[in-house]
Design an enzyme around this catalytic site. Structure first.
Site, PDB file in Angstrom:
ATOM      1  N   ARG A   1       0.734  -1.227  -0.025  1.00  0.00           N
ATOM      2  CA  ARG A   1      -0.037  -0.200   0.138  1.00  0.00           C
ATOM      3  C   ARG A   1       0.784   1.408   0.062  1.00  0.00           C
ATOM      4  O   ARG A   1       2.014   1.349   0.644  1.00  0.00           O
ATOM      5  CB  ARG A   1      -1.011   0.095   1.444  1.00  0.00           C
ATOM      6  CG  ARG A   1      -1.996  -1.070   1.112  1.00  0.00           C
ATOM      7  CD  ARG A   1      -3.281  -0.516   0.435  1.00  0.00           C
ATOM      8  NE  ARG A   1      -4.209  -1.534   0.215  1.00  0.00           N
ATOM      9  CZ  ARG A   1      -4.629  -2.301  -0.559  1.00  0.00           C
ATOM     10  NH1 ARG A   1      -3.570  -2.783  -1.544  1.00  0.00           N
ATOM     11  NH2 ARG A   1      -5.431  -2.940  -0.614  1.00  0.00           N
TER      12      ARG A   1
ATOM     13  N   HIS B   1      -1.454   1.114  -9.467  1.00  0.00           N
ATOM     14  CA  HIS B   1      -2.030   0.063  -8.445  1.00  0.00           C
ATOM     15  C   HIS B   1      -2.851  -0.983  -9.308  1.00  0.00           C
ATOM     16  O   HIS B   1      -4.066  -1.126  -9.213  1.00  0.00           O
ATOM     17  CB  HIS B   1      -3.142   0.646  -7.498  1.00  0.00           C
ATOM     18  CG  HIS B   1      -3.632  -0.186  -6.254  1.00  0.00           C
ATOM     19  ND1 HIS B   1      -4.108   0.608  -5.099  1.00  0.00           N
ATOM     20  CD2 HIS B   1      -3.748  -1.408  -6.213  1.00  0.00           C
ATOM     21  CE1 HIS B   1      -4.262  -0.480  -4.380  1.00  0.00           C
ATOM     22  NE2 HIS B   1      -4.175  -1.494  -4.985  1.00  0.00           N
TER      23      HIS B   1
END
Ligand code: NDP
Ligand code: OXD
Length: 306
Positions: free
Chosen positions: A221, A269
């Site tokens: 993340r 992502h």
């Protein structure tokens, strides 16, 4: 009784069709068409709505592996939060990590930079057996990545919260095991969940503990990374390159130096994703287990945060 899906519209339509084919007695509602909230027993979402609206929830599914995007306030303790543990997500991450590690191992980031500058110079080729890959996290994804990296010839080590034994992987655990792990890592891959303990872990102190010339991959993340400290470690020459799939915020602001940094490869992502067919198979299996009183796979430990 119904399943409510809240997420990507196209994937929601695919989920609805797949569930209709496999389990016609389970109606699927697509957000924002929630119908009577009291019918909603199962909720599948990336970011949840307020749980209080759904008094009869039995299981909440994250449509991803991570759950840091969930605010669990309002979710009764009796309702399990289940994250995706399914093969398409795992295989996608294995491919991405293999791609990133091979790119760093074979100096692809530096070659792309050279090409942009019309420069022509070759780097030495080092055998994979001499490039040590260290995985932060040996969970569902980390263990699968470790196996593939080993089959590509890399020596692999890993770092976890609790001591673990993974065949062929040098395992380290806990804060006390971190320095030895980092000192023996040439390419560091972050596959941790984002929790209060792991937020900001990729910082100047950690980079300094890696050998000079090491590289970093972050597929966990964005909140794991201190971006200014990464760019400083790249600019100083201590780190060679970085591959980043996640960032905080996503996308980075238009003027952020990470967009154009010559030692950074940035992806949006996109390392991996749950493909509807295997996501639905996982969810239907969980519902079947739940109804049969069998243990569920992928239940999040709320105290641990992952
Ligand atoms: P798991 O929960 O299966 O594994 C997590 C691993 O991290 C475990 O090995 C765990 O240790 C370790 N860990 C957690 N906290 C700590 C800590 N404080 N110190 C050391 N180790 C720690 O997760 P997954 O492998 O399924 O997924 C990992 C993450 O990958 C997700 O949470 C998500 O953030 C990210 N992800 C990113 C995607 C992308 O497209 N970029 C796609 C999918 C996931 P232990 O074994 O001791 O429990
Ligand atoms: C996930 C993700 O957690 O896609 O599954 O990031």
């Amino acid at each position: 009784m119904a399943l409510l899906y809240r997420g990507h519209v196209g994937r929601g339509l695919a989920w609805r069709q797949l569930i209709a084919d496999a389990e016609p007695d389970l109606p699927v509602r697509l957000w924002p068409e929630i119908g009577d909230p009291a019918d909603v027993r199962y909720l599948a979402c990336w970011k949840p709505p307020a749980f209080e609206r759904f008094p009869n929830l039995e299981i909440v599914f994250s449509t991803g592996a991570g759950v840091d995007q969930f605010d669990l306030a309002g979710l009764p303790a009796r309702v399990p939060l289940v994250r995706m543990v399914e093969p398409s997500l795992t295989e996608g991450m294995v491919e991405y990590v293999a791609l990133a590690v091979l790119a760093l191992h074979r100096d692809l980031v530096a070659y792309v930079d050279q090409q942009r500058r019309r420069a022509w110079g070759e780097f030495d080729i080092r055998p994979a057996a001499e490039r040590r890959v260290g995985l932060l996290g040996l969970g569902e994804l980390g263990r699968a990545c470790a196996a593939r990296l080993r089959s590509l010839g890399f020596p692999v080590s890993g770092w976890t919260r609790r001591p673990r034994e993974v065949p062929g992987v040098a395992c380290h655990a806990g804060p006390e095991g971190l320095s030895a792990f980092l000192a023996a890592t040439d390419i560091l891959v972050c596959l941790l969940p984002l929790t209060p303990e792991t937020r900001g872990i990729l910082d100047a102190r950690l980079f300094a503990a890696l050998p000079a010339g090491a590289s970093v991959v972050n597929a966990g993340r964005g909140g794991h990374l201190n971006a200014p400290e990464l760019l400083a470690a790249l600019d100083s020459g201590h780190l060679a390159a970085a591959v980043l799939d996640v960032f905080e915020p996503e996308p980075p602001p238009p003027d952020h130096p990470v967009w154009t940094h010559p030692k950074v490869l940035l992806t949006p992502h996109a390392a991996s994703r749950t493909e509807p067919r295997s996501g639905v198979a996982f969810v239907l299996d969980a519902i079947r287990r739940h109804r049969a009183g069998e243990p569920l796979v992928g239940v999040v430990d709320r105290a641990r945060g992952y």
